[in-house]
Enzyme design. Structure first.
Site, PDB file in Angstrom:
ATOM      1  N   THR A   1       0.823  -1.217   0.000  1.00  0.00           N
ATOM      2  CA  THR A   1       0.000   0.000   0.000  1.00  0.00           C
ATOM      3  C   THR A   1       0.858   1.268   0.000  1.00  0.00           C
ATOM      4  O   THR A   1       0.606   2.200  -0.772  1.00  0.00           O
ATOM      5  CB  THR A   1      -0.878   0.010   1.274  1.00  0.00           C
ATOM      6  OG1 THR A   1      -1.455  -1.272   1.442  1.00  0.00           O
ATOM      7  CG2 THR A   1      -1.939   1.072   1.216  1.00  0.00           C
TER       8      THR A   1
ATOM      9  N   TRP B   1       3.859   1.834  -0.922  1.00  0.00           N
ATOM     10  CA  TRP B   1       4.568   2.032  -2.201  1.00  0.00           C
ATOM     11  C   TRP B   1       3.586   2.543  -3.262  1.00  0.00           C
ATOM     12  O   TRP B   1       3.857   3.525  -3.950  1.00  0.00           O
ATOM     13  CB  TRP B   1       5.195   0.706  -2.635  1.00  0.00           C
ATOM     14  CG  TRP B   1       6.218   0.821  -3.719  1.00  0.00           C
ATOM     15  CD1 TRP B   1       6.837   1.959  -4.171  1.00  0.00           C
ATOM     16  CD2 TRP B   1       6.757  -0.263  -4.484  1.00  0.00           C
ATOM     17  NE1 TRP B   1       7.725   1.648  -5.182  1.00  0.00           N
ATOM     18  CE2 TRP B   1       7.703   0.300  -5.381  1.00  0.00           C
ATOM     19  CE3 TRP B   1       6.554  -1.646  -4.478  1.00  0.00           C
ATOM     20  CZ2 TRP B   1       8.430  -0.496  -6.282  1.00  0.00           C
ATOM     21  CZ3 TRP B   1       7.280  -2.430  -5.367  1.00  0.00           C
ATOM     22  CH2 TRP B   1       8.206  -1.867  -6.261  1.00  0.00           C
TER      23      TRP B   1
ATOM     24  N   HIS C   1      -8.735  -0.050   2.574  1.00  0.00           N
ATOM     25  CA  HIS C   1      -8.442  -1.475   2.781  1.00  0.00           C
ATOM     26  C   HIS C   1      -9.742  -2.282   2.701  1.00  0.00           C
ATOM     27  O   HIS C   1      -9.717  -3.499   2.868  1.00  0.00           O
ATOM     28  CB  HIS C   1      -7.838  -1.704   4.170  1.00  0.00           C
ATOM     29  CG  HIS C   1      -6.372  -1.407   4.266  1.00  0.00           C
ATOM     30  ND1 HIS C   1      -5.444  -1.894   3.377  1.00  0.00           N
ATOM     31  CD2 HIS C   1      -5.662  -0.697   5.191  1.00  0.00           C
ATOM     32  CE1 HIS C   1      -4.235  -1.486   3.734  1.00  0.00           C
ATOM     33  NE2 HIS C   1      -4.340  -0.765   4.829  1.00  0.00           N
TER      34      HIS C   1
ATOM     35  N   SER D   1       5.198 -10.131   6.443  1.00  0.00           N
ATOM     36  CA  SER D   1       5.251  -8.671   6.589  1.00  0.00           C
ATOM     37  C   SER D   1       4.313  -8.214   7.715  1.00  0.00           C
ATOM     38  O   SER D   1       4.662  -7.363   8.542  1.00  0.00           O
ATOM     39  CB  SER D   1       4.850  -8.021   5.257  1.00  0.00           C
ATOM     40  OG  SER D   1       4.896  -6.629   5.348  1.00  0.00           O
TER      41      SER D   1
ATOM     42  N   TYR E   1       2.396  -6.804  -6.362  1.00  0.00           N
ATOM     43  CA  TYR E   1       3.626  -6.272  -5.768  1.00  0.00           C
ATOM     44  C   TYR E   1       4.853  -6.871  -6.470  1.00  0.00           C
ATOM     45  O   TYR E   1       5.817  -6.184  -6.788  1.00  0.00           O
ATOM     46  CB  TYR E   1       3.642  -6.629  -4.270  1.00  0.00           C
ATOM     47  CG  TYR E   1       4.818  -6.106  -3.488  1.00  0.00           C
ATOM     48  CD1 TYR E   1       4.795  -4.833  -2.935  1.00  0.00           C
ATOM     49  CD2 TYR E   1       5.947  -6.894  -3.289  1.00  0.00           C
ATOM     50  CE1 TYR E   1       5.878  -4.353  -2.210  1.00  0.00           C
ATOM     51  CE2 TYR E   1       7.035  -6.429  -2.571  1.00  0.00           C
ATOM     52  CZ  TYR E   1       6.997  -5.162  -2.026  1.00  0.00           C
ATOM     53  OH  TYR E   1       8.069  -4.685  -1.301  1.00  0.00           O
TER      54      TYR E   1
ATOM     55  N   LYS F   1      11.864  -4.564   4.606  1.00  0.00           N
ATOM     56  CA  LYS F   1      12.829  -4.977   3.583  1.00  0.00           C
ATOM     57  C   LYS F   1      12.350  -4.651   2.169  1.00  0.00           C
ATOM     58  O   LYS F   1      13.136  -4.330   1.297  1.00  0.00           O
ATOM     59  CB  LYS F   1      13.023  -6.485   3.667  1.00  0.00           C
ATOM     60  CG  LYS F   1      13.871  -6.974   4.797  1.00  0.00           C
ATOM     61  CD  LYS F   1      14.077  -8.467   4.582  1.00  0.00           C
ATOM     62  CE  LYS F   1      14.952  -9.089   5.618  1.00  0.00           C
ATOM     63  NZ  LYS F   1      15.005 -10.557   5.450  1.00  0.00           N
TER      64      LYS F   1
END
Ligand code: A3P
Length: 305
Positions: free
Chosen positions: A63, A65, A121, A151, A209, A272
């Site tokens: 999200t 990004w 969301h 994550s 992604y 990361k």
């Protein structure tokens, strides 16, 4: 849409996610009670404009990004505004409509005097009707469920004090596989947007992604085309990608020490940013569980990660 009072919400089936977080089951999805209340208010009061843009995602799928990229793509003619990313967290610049009450600043998502760039969301079935019925565009970002759950585990652990024990990982995987996690079930969330994007590709752009990581330029050009704001010059896409790189964003002071959502450090949105980190965490049993409950069904739909 019926009125949802606190007492009606209190009657919904409930569960505890990682002990501390109360979730209720609303229309087949698990959400925190204040989020249900906010979503119902949106259903009643939010009027989308044809030129609004909605970003959508389940949690921890990229999200932050996508917010950064879409913000820069849409504002690229205005350098001063694009530079806002150096001072503000992407979650402030592109508000999550059902979570504005958790913001540290007052955000007016109802002001429709100009086109808006917003995020949700909420699953497709529960976004305000006008978001579905107008011409406003939706961009959804999905992520491999295994990286998503890893994550998410890190994200929730980042709220713990140093002396507190990490959330039991196995239990966390169980919650994820059972669908009892914020905005879950993950499978239905992804499926809802995927099916709609196939029916109406001009309305919903479905991104992954992983594809953004593998070939970011193609994906950024695709987003700009979809938004009917194509690049005159492709090198602008490279510039936007470097503006929005995780390495750059995570090093801004606002993202190192600031906090946009109550009790949520901005730094917890940047870790990361890799594909396949799950290999470092999941046992083969956990992997099999996620495969059987989620991945195989996504593959049946033609969705490979
Ligand atoms: P990891 O925890 O795997 O590193 P969300 O924004 O939906 O909360 O998702 C968070 C995930 O996106 C985290 O993944 C985070 O590191 C990653 N992320 C955040 N900003 C990013 C960026 N600019 N580029 C790539 N990944 C990013």
């Amino acid at each position: 849409m019926q009125r949802w009072t606190d007492s009606r919400i209190a009657e919904l089936p409930r569960t505890h996610f990682i002990e501390a977080l109360k979730l209720v089951e609303w229309e087949g999805y698990w959400c925190m009670p204040p989020i249900v209340k906010a979503a119902v208010a949106l259903q009643n009061n939010f009027e989308a404009r044809n030129d609004d843009v909605f970003l959508a995602s389940c949690a921890k799928t990229g999200t932050t990004w996508l917010k950064s990229l879409a913000f820069c793509i849409m504002q690229r003619q205005n350098h001063q505004i694009v530079d806002a990313l150096t001072l503000e967290n992407p979650h402030f610049l592109v508000p999550t409509v059902e979570a504005v009450a958790y913001s540290d600043k007052t955000i007016d998502i109802f002001d429709a005097s100009a086109a808006r760039l917003l995020h949700t969301h909420l699953p497709h079935a529960l976004v305000p009707d006008s978001v579905r019925s107008t011409l406003c565009k939706i961009i959804y970002i999905a992520r491999n469920p295994k990286d998503t759950v890893v994550s998410s585990w890190h994200f929730f652990n980042s709220f713990l004090r140093r002396d507190e024990e990490l959330f039991p990982f196995e239990k966390f995987i169980d919650c994820f596989c059972s669908g009892k996690h914020p905005y879950g079930p993950f499978l239905e969330h992804v499926m809802g947007y995927w099916e709609e994007s196939k029916k109406n590709p001009k309305k919903i752009l479905f991104l992954k992604y992983e594809e953004l990581k593998i070939d970011p330029k193609t994906q950024v050009l695709k987003i700009a085309e979809f938004l009917e704001r194509p690049f005159e010059d492709d090198t602008k896409a490279d510039e936007i990608l470097s503006r929005c790189s995780i390495e750059r964003l995570k090093n801004f002071e606002v993202n190192k020490s600031g906090s946009h959502f109550v009790d949520t450090p901005n730094s917890s949105f940047f870790r990361k940013g890799e594909v396949g980190d799950w290999n470092n965490y999941l046992t083969s049993e956990m992997e099999m569980k996620i495969d059987n409950t989620i991945c195989l069904k996504l593959r049946d739909l033609g969705l490979y990660f």
